[in-house]
Design a protein around this motif. Structure first.
Motif, PDB file in Angstrom:
ATOM      1  N   PRO A   1       0.811  -1.216   0.000  1.00 51.40           N
ATOM      2  CA  PRO A   1       0.000   0.000   0.000  1.00 51.40           C
ATOM      3  C   PRO A   1       0.844   1.266   0.000  1.00 51.40           C
ATOM      4  N   GLU A   2       1.930   1.279   0.762  1.00 43.38           N
ATOM      5  CA  GLU A   2       2.781   2.475   0.817  1.00 43.38           C
ATOM      6  C   GLU A   2       3.427   2.761  -0.533  1.00 43.38           C
TER       7      GLU A   2
ATOM      8  N   ALA B   1      -5.157  -3.983   4.137  1.00 42.48           N
ATOM      9  CA  ALA B   1      -3.841  -3.419   4.426  1.00 42.48           C
ATOM     10  C   ALA B   1      -3.802  -1.917   4.142  1.00 42.48           C
ATOM     11  N   TRP B   2      -4.496  -1.497   3.086  1.00 44.65           N
ATOM     12  CA  TRP B   2      -4.544  -0.069   2.748  1.00 44.65           C
ATOM     13  C   TRP B   2      -5.166   0.721   3.905  1.00 44.65           C
ATOM     14  N   GLN B   3      -6.279   0.220   4.407  1.00 41.44           N
ATOM     15  CA  GLN B   3      -6.947   0.906   5.511  1.00 41.44           C
ATOM     16  C   GLN B   3      -6.121   0.844   6.792  1.00 41.44           C
ATOM     17  N   ALA B   4      -5.468  -0.286   7.037  1.00 46.50           N
ATOM     18  CA  ALA B   4      -4.627  -0.416   8.232  1.00 46.50           C
ATOM     19  C   ALA B   4      -3.467   0.573   8.197  1.00 46.50           C
ATOM     20  N   ALA B   5      -3.018   0.921   6.987  1.00 43.42           N
ATOM     21  CA  ALA B   5      -1.928   1.893   6.853  1.00 43.42           C
ATOM     22  C   ALA B   5      -2.419   3.331   6.976  1.00 43.42           C
ATOM     23  N   GLY B   6      -3.730   3.524   7.106  1.00 41.83           N
ATOM     24  CA  GLY B   6      -4.290   4.864   7.265  1.00 41.83           C
ATOM     25  C   GLY B   6      -4.255   5.691   5.996  1.00 41.83           C
TER      26      GLY B   6
ATOM     27  N   LEU C   1     -12.468  18.117  -2.483  1.00 45.99           N
ATOM     28  CA  LEU C   1     -11.821  17.337  -1.424  1.00 45.99           C
ATOM     29  C   LEU C   1     -12.840  16.902  -0.377  1.00 45.99           C
ATOM     30  N   ARG C   2     -13.742  17.815  -0.006  1.00 44.84           N
ATOM     31  CA  ARG C   2     -14.753  17.478   1.003  1.00 44.84           C
ATOM     32  C   ARG C   2     -15.733  16.437   0.480  1.00 44.84           C
ATOM     33  N   VAL C   3     -16.254  16.649  -0.714  1.00 47.68           N
ATOM     34  CA  VAL C   3     -17.285  15.761  -1.261  1.00 47.68           C
ATOM     35  C   VAL C   3     -16.742  14.342  -1.459  1.00 47.68           C
ATOM     36  N   PHE C   4     -15.490  14.235  -1.913  1.00 54.34           N
ATOM     37  CA  PHE C   4     -14.924  12.913  -2.175  1.00 54.34           C
ATOM     38  C   PHE C   4     -14.105  12.372  -0.997  1.00 54.34           C
ATOM     39  N   ALA C   5     -14.205  13.036   0.163  1.00 54.62           N
ATOM     40  CA  ALA C   5     -13.592  12.557   1.414  1.00 54.62           C
ATOM     41  C   ALA C   5     -12.078  12.466   1.324  1.00 54.62           C
ATOM     42  N   LEU C   6     -11.437  13.438   0.671  1.00 53.54           N
ATOM     43  CA  LEU C   6      -9.981  13.436   0.548  1.00 53.54           C
ATOM     44  C   LEU C   6      -9.312  14.494   1.408  1.00 53.54           C
ATOM     45  N   GLU C   7     -10.075  15.156   2.247  1.00 50.18           N
ATOM     46  CA  GLU C   7      -9.517  16.227   3.081  1.00 50.18           C
ATOM     47  C   GLU C   7      -8.510  15.719   4.100  1.00 50.18           C
ATOM     48  N   SER C   8      -8.585  14.438   4.441  1.00 54.45           N
ATOM     49  CA  SER C   8      -7.737  13.921   5.509  1.00 54.45           C
ATOM     50  C   SER C   8      -6.274  13.810   5.112  1.00 54.45           C
ATOM     51  N   ASP C   9      -5.990  13.792   3.806  1.00 50.26           N
ATOM     52  CA  ASP C   9      -4.585  13.699   3.398  1.00 50.26           C
ATOM     53  C   ASP C   9      -3.908  15.045   3.600  1.00 50.26           C
ATOM     54  N   PRO C  10      -2.848  15.101   4.402  1.00 47.16           N
ATOM     55  CA  PRO C  10      -2.237  16.396   4.718  1.00 47.16           C
ATOM     56  C   PRO C  10      -1.645  17.116   3.509  1.00 47.16           C
ATOM     57  N   SER C  11      -1.122  16.374   2.545  1.00 47.61           N
ATOM     58  CA  SER C  11      -0.539  17.022   1.367  1.00 47.61           C
ATOM     59  C   SER C  11      -1.618  17.636   0.486  1.00 47.61           C
ATOM     60  N   LEU C  12      -2.732  16.937   0.316  1.00 47.34           N
ATOM     61  CA  LEU C  12      -3.840  17.512  -0.451  1.00 47.34           C
ATOM     62  C   LEU C  12      -4.438  18.704   0.278  1.00 47.34           C
ATOM     63  N   ALA C  13      -4.533  18.624   1.602  1.00 48.00           N
ATOM     64  CA  ALA C  13      -5.062  19.749   2.380  1.00 48.00           C
ATOM     65  C   ALA C  13      -4.163  20.970   2.237  1.00 48.00           C
ATOM     66  N   ARG C  14      -2.856  20.755   2.257  1.00 48.53           N
ATOM     67  CA  ARG C  14      -1.912  21.861   2.092  1.00 48.53           C
ATOM     68  C   ARG C  14      -1.991  22.419   0.671  1.00 48.53           C
ATOM     69  N   LEU C  15      -2.132  21.531  -0.314  1.00 49.34           N
ATOM     70  CA  LEU C  15      -2.279  22.003  -1.695  1.00 49.34           C
ATOM     71  C   LEU C  15      -3.534  22.848  -1.835  1.00 49.34           C
ATOM     72  N   ALA C  16      -4.608  22.449  -1.157  1.00 54.29           N
ATOM     73  CA  ALA C  16      -5.851  23.228  -1.207  1.00 54.29           C
ATOM     74  C   ALA C  16      -5.635  24.635  -0.679  1.00 54.29           C
TER      75      ALA C  16
END
Length: 272
Positions: free
Chosen positions: A9-10, A97-102, A189-204
């Motif tokens: 996953p990583e 495994a993907w979910q376990a890796a957060g 990002l909000r609608v598709f639930a991608l806000e939790s990724d810090p890099s995408l949040a910073r890009l936003a």
């Protein structure tokens, strides 16, 4: 041909959101899909039993097959693809495994509602500069790699959406648009639930600062604003050419945020 038939996953996440990201094929059983509202970024759904005859979008790179645990279904489908000459790998440990890796998952309900049948179709105002390049970049990298975009005169966006079935964005009065000082990119990002990724949040934050004349939001916003306007001048009325050039900018920004933001340069270098 790859020497190894699995990818962690990583490793997959490191390549996600890039121009050479693998094509992800989700072969979970229907009941497993129904039990979860998450999808791997830009994944396409296929029946593992028919892997020998899948028709896939033109793709010369790696294909990653994912099931719930990374066992029989993904192994079988990947083996069929390798027999057909594809560089096919299995997601090690699967969705578990993907979910376990957060790692981030895309909201499946939002994908079904807004981009149900690849290639999805989207429409917005012509002459994109910042937000209207950032949004297509996010859609192609995380929602639908085959997504197509229409650029039309601003008053015609909603009518073209109605006539063509395209999903409108970055226009007043539609779901995927500005919310207060937040840009359409933030909304996606909000609608598709991608806000939790810090890099995408910073890009936003960078996109928001560049698009709303608030360089105080992020130091990089002023640079993105300048580069975006320069690309717009070079592209003229070639909206799709501008999209192609602009994607390279967002690929680079996202890579910097993830892997290189701590790197520093100075000149002349101090003597030891």
């Amino acid at each position: 041909m790859a020497l190894h038939f699995s990818i962690t996953p990583e490793q997959l996440w490191r390549r996600t959101g890039t121009s050479d990201a693998p094509l992800i094929v989700d072969v979970r059983r229907p009941e497993a899909i129904q039990a979860s509202n998450g999808l791997l970024p830009a994944a396409v759904l296929r029946d593992a039993q028919h892997a020998a005859s899948w028709t896939l979008a033109p793709h010369s790179g790696t294909i990653v097959v994912a099931c719930r645990h990374g066992h029989g279904r993904s192994q079988m489908a990947a083996a069929h693809l390798r027999a057909r000459g594809f560089d096919a790998r299995v997601l090690e440990g699967g969705y578990d495994a993907w979910q376990a890796a957060g790692l981030p998952l895309v909201d499946r309900a939002a994908v079904r509602r807004l981009a149900p049948n690849p290639p999805s179709l989207w429409v917005t105002r012509r002459r994109p500069k910042i937000d209207r390049i950032a949004c297509p970049w996010l859609i192609r990298r995380f929602i639908d790699v085959q997504a197509r975009f229409l650029f039309v005169d601003p008053p015609q966006v909603t009518e073209v959406a109605r006539e063509s079935g395209a999903t409108p964005f970055d226009i007043e009065g539609v779901e995927l648009s500005h919310e207060g000082e937040r840009c359409s990119f933030d909304t996606l990002l909000r609608v598709f639930a991608l806000e939790s990724d810090p890099s995408l949040a910073r890009l936003a934050l960078i996109v928001r600062g560049a698009d709303t004349a608030r360089p105080d939001f992020a130091p990089e916003a002023a640079g993105l604003h300048a580069v975006s306007l320069g690309l717009s001048v070079l592209a003229g009325d070639d909206d799709h050419g501008l999209l192609h050039r602009g994607f390279a900018v967002y690929d680079a920004l996202f890579a910097w945020l993830r892997f290189a933001s701590s790197e520093r340069h100075n000149w002349p270098a101090r003597a030891a």
